[in-house]
Scaffold this motif. Sequence first.
Motif, PDB file in Angstrom:
ATOM      1  N   MET A   5     -17.290   9.672  -8.154  1.00  0.00           N
ATOM      2  CA  MET A   5     -16.049   9.176  -7.911  1.00  0.00           C
ATOM      3  C   MET A   5     -15.138  10.182  -6.847  1.00  0.00           C
ATOM      4  N   LEU A   6     -15.127  11.127  -8.128  1.00  0.00           N
ATOM      5  CA  LEU A   6     -14.367  12.374  -7.784  1.00  0.00           C
ATOM      6  C   LEU A   6     -14.705  13.058  -6.322  1.00  0.00           C
ATOM      7  N   SER A   7     -15.601  13.213  -6.575  1.00  0.00           N
ATOM      8  CA  SER A   7     -16.166  13.785  -5.203  1.00  0.00           C
ATOM      9  C   SER A   7     -16.371  13.364  -3.793  1.00  0.00           C
ATOM     10  N   LYS A   8     -15.666  11.678  -3.923  1.00  0.00           N
ATOM     11  CA  LYS A   8     -16.101  10.854  -2.060  1.00  0.00           C
ATOM     12  C   LYS A   8     -14.313  10.850  -1.959  1.00  0.00           C
ATOM     13  N   ALA A   9     -13.545  10.751  -3.209  1.00  0.00           N
ATOM     14  CA  ALA A   9     -11.640  10.078  -3.116  1.00  0.00           C
ATOM     15  C   ALA A   9     -11.383  11.140  -1.791  1.00  0.00           C
ATOM     16  N   ALA A  10     -10.400  10.475  -1.349  1.00  0.00           N
ATOM     17  CA  ALA A  10     -10.036  10.877   0.122  1.00  0.00           C
ATOM     18  C   ALA A  10      -8.285  10.366   0.235  1.00  0.00           C
ATOM     19  N   GLU A  11      -7.449  11.301  -0.230  1.00  0.00           N
ATOM     20  CA  GLU A  11      -6.423  10.579   0.210  1.00  0.00           C
ATOM     21  C   GLU A  11      -5.965  10.941   2.384  1.00  0.00           C
ATOM     22  N   CYS A  12      -5.813   9.058   2.481  1.00  0.00           N
ATOM     23  CA  CYS A  12      -5.402   9.234   3.763  1.00  0.00           C
ATOM     24  C   CYS A  12      -4.187   8.326   3.958  1.00  0.00           C
ATOM     25  N   ASP A  13      -3.465   8.894   5.213  1.00  0.00           N
ATOM     26  CA  ASP A  13      -2.484   7.840   4.761  1.00  0.00           C
ATOM     27  C   ASP A  13      -2.789   6.771   6.304  1.00  0.00           C
ATOM     28  N   LEU A  14      -1.698   6.119   6.064  1.00  0.00           N
ATOM     29  CA  LEU A  14      -0.962   4.682   6.857  1.00  0.00           C
ATOM     30  C   LEU A  14      -0.267   5.114   8.666  1.00  0.00           C
ATOM     31  N   ARG A  67      -2.891   1.730  10.057  1.00  0.00           N
ATOM     32  CA  ARG A  67      -4.390   2.102  10.375  1.00  0.00           C
ATOM     33  C   ARG A  67      -4.587   2.998   9.428  1.00  0.00           C
ATOM     34  N   ILE A  68      -5.978   3.252   8.947  1.00  0.00           N
ATOM     35  CA  ILE A  68      -6.085   4.826   7.867  1.00  0.00           C
ATOM     36  C   ILE A  68      -7.380   5.076   9.310  1.00  0.00           C
ATOM     37  N   LEU A  69      -7.600   6.683   8.861  1.00  0.00           N
ATOM     38  CA  LEU A  69      -9.119   7.153   9.456  1.00  0.00           C
ATOM     39  C   LEU A  69      -9.335   7.501   8.336  1.00  0.00           C
ATOM     40  N   ILE A  70     -10.459   7.238   8.510  1.00  0.00           N
ATOM     41  CA  ILE A  70     -11.278   7.191   7.330  1.00  0.00           C
ATOM     42  C   ILE A  70     -12.462   8.460   7.532  1.00  0.00           C
ATOM     43  N   PRO A  71     -12.278   9.070   5.890  1.00  0.00           N
ATOM     44  CA  PRO A  71     -13.351  10.344   6.457  1.00  0.00           C
ATOM     45  C   PRO A  71     -14.972   9.846   6.541  1.00  0.00           C
ATOM     46  N   ALA A  72     -15.128  10.548   7.676  1.00  0.00           N
ATOM     47  CA  ALA A  72     -16.787  10.275   7.905  1.00  0.00           C
ATOM     48  C   ALA A  72     -17.819  10.356   7.555  1.00  0.00           C
ATOM     49  N   GLY A  73     -18.142  10.851   5.782  1.00  0.00           N
ATOM     50  CA  GLY A  73     -18.608  10.736   4.734  1.00  0.00           C
ATOM     51  C   GLY A  73     -18.218   9.523   4.266  1.00  0.00           C
ATOM     52  N   LEU A 114       0.790  -1.067  -0.322  1.00  0.00           N
ATOM     53  CA  LEU A 114      -0.344  -0.232  -0.210  1.00  0.00           C
ATOM     54  C   LEU A 114       0.706   0.794   0.460  1.00  0.00           C
ATOM     55  N   GLY A 115       1.869   1.460   0.376  1.00  0.00           N
ATOM     56  CA  GLY A 115       2.844   2.386   0.900  1.00  0.00           C
ATOM     57  C   GLY A 115       2.550   3.286   1.584  1.00  0.00           C
ATOM     58  N   GLU A 116       2.868   4.690   2.345  1.00  0.00           N
ATOM     59  CA  GLU A 116       2.157   5.290   3.134  1.00  0.00           C
ATOM     60  C   GLU A 116       0.988   5.976   2.835  1.00  0.00           C
ATOM     61  N   THR A 117       0.093   6.203   1.616  1.00  0.00           N
ATOM     62  CA  THR A 117      -1.106   7.121   1.906  1.00  0.00           C
ATOM     63  C   THR A 117      -1.414   6.165   0.421  1.00  0.00           C
ATOM     64  N   VAL A 118      -2.762   6.427   1.062  1.00  0.00           N
ATOM     65  CA  VAL A 118      -3.530   5.433   0.184  1.00  0.00           C
ATOM     66  C   VAL A 118      -4.687   7.062  -0.617  1.00  0.00           C
ATOM     67  N   VAL A 119      -5.542   6.518  -1.076  1.00  0.00           N
ATOM     68  CA  VAL A 119      -6.917   6.757  -1.572  1.00  0.00           C
ATOM     69  C   VAL A 119      -7.778   5.890  -1.339  1.00  0.00           C
ATOM     70  N   VAL A 120      -8.344   5.944  -0.641  1.00  0.00           N
ATOM     71  CA  VAL A 120     -10.250   5.947   0.092  1.00  0.00           C
ATOM     72  C   VAL A 120     -11.124   6.234  -0.914  1.00  0.00           C
ATOM     73  N   ASN A 121     -12.226   5.193  -1.212  1.00  0.00           N
ATOM     74  CA  ASN A 121     -13.429   5.843  -1.831  1.00  0.00           C
ATOM     75  C   ASN A 121     -14.420   5.482  -1.702  1.00  0.00           C
ATOM     76  N   ARG A 122     -15.547   5.900  -2.271  1.00  0.00           N
ATOM     77  CA  ARG A 122     -16.931   4.955  -2.499  1.00  0.00           C
ATOM     78  C   ARG A 122     -17.000   3.247  -3.239  1.00  0.00           C
ATOM     79  N   GLY A 123     -17.194   2.671  -3.033  1.00  0.00           N
ATOM     80  CA  GLY A 123     -17.052   1.719  -4.099  1.00  0.00           C
ATOM     81  C   GLY A 123     -18.682   1.305  -4.782  1.00  0.00           C
ATOM     82  N   LEU A 124     -18.506   0.374  -5.086  1.00  0.00           N
ATOM     83  CA  LEU A 124     -19.991  -0.471  -5.519  1.00  0.00           C
ATOM     84  C   LEU A 124     -20.249  -1.766  -4.984  1.00  0.00           C
ATOM     85  N   ASP A 125     -21.556  -1.707  -5.036  1.00  0.00           N
ATOM     86  CA  ASP A 125     -22.173  -2.636  -3.749  1.00  0.00           C
ATOM     87  C   ASP A 125     -22.568  -2.685  -2.602  1.00  0.00           C
TER      88      ASP A 125
END
Length: 127
Positions: free
Chosen positions: A55-64, A69-75, A9-20
């Motif tokens: 897709m783009l409005s929900k994407a959030a860069e998150c640090d491990l 652990r990652i802190l996922i935005p509340a939304g 994963l590296g130090e930073t990931v992008v968390v986004n809305r998925g499908l289903d």
Amino acid sequence: MPAKFREDLGETVVVNRGLDGCLYVYTMAQWQVVYEKLKTLPSTNKDARMYQRMMLSKAAECDLDGQGRILIPAGLVQLAGLEKECVIIGVANHIEIWAKDRWEKVEDVEEASFEEAAERLSGLMEM
């Protein structure tokens, strides 16, 4: 994140809305590929515009952190219904984070139709 995923994963990931009803987690490199594909969608197509926005409005860069652990935005937490336990699975070019109860429901349905889906997809890939 489970230890088996952390190294890739590296130090930073992008968390986004998925499908289903889940969240997708991408490495920065994987997200760049997805982003480039999203940019190619025609702005004259209503579905393409909507998909890009969602897709783009929900994407959030998150640090491990040091413990993976990652802190996922509340939304995004709310969108995926993450309240207590979650399930993290690897899927091709991304990781999915599921609320445990949602995953169990999806798994039950998909388990029942797995072999039929394999038959329908047989022309697309060889195992």
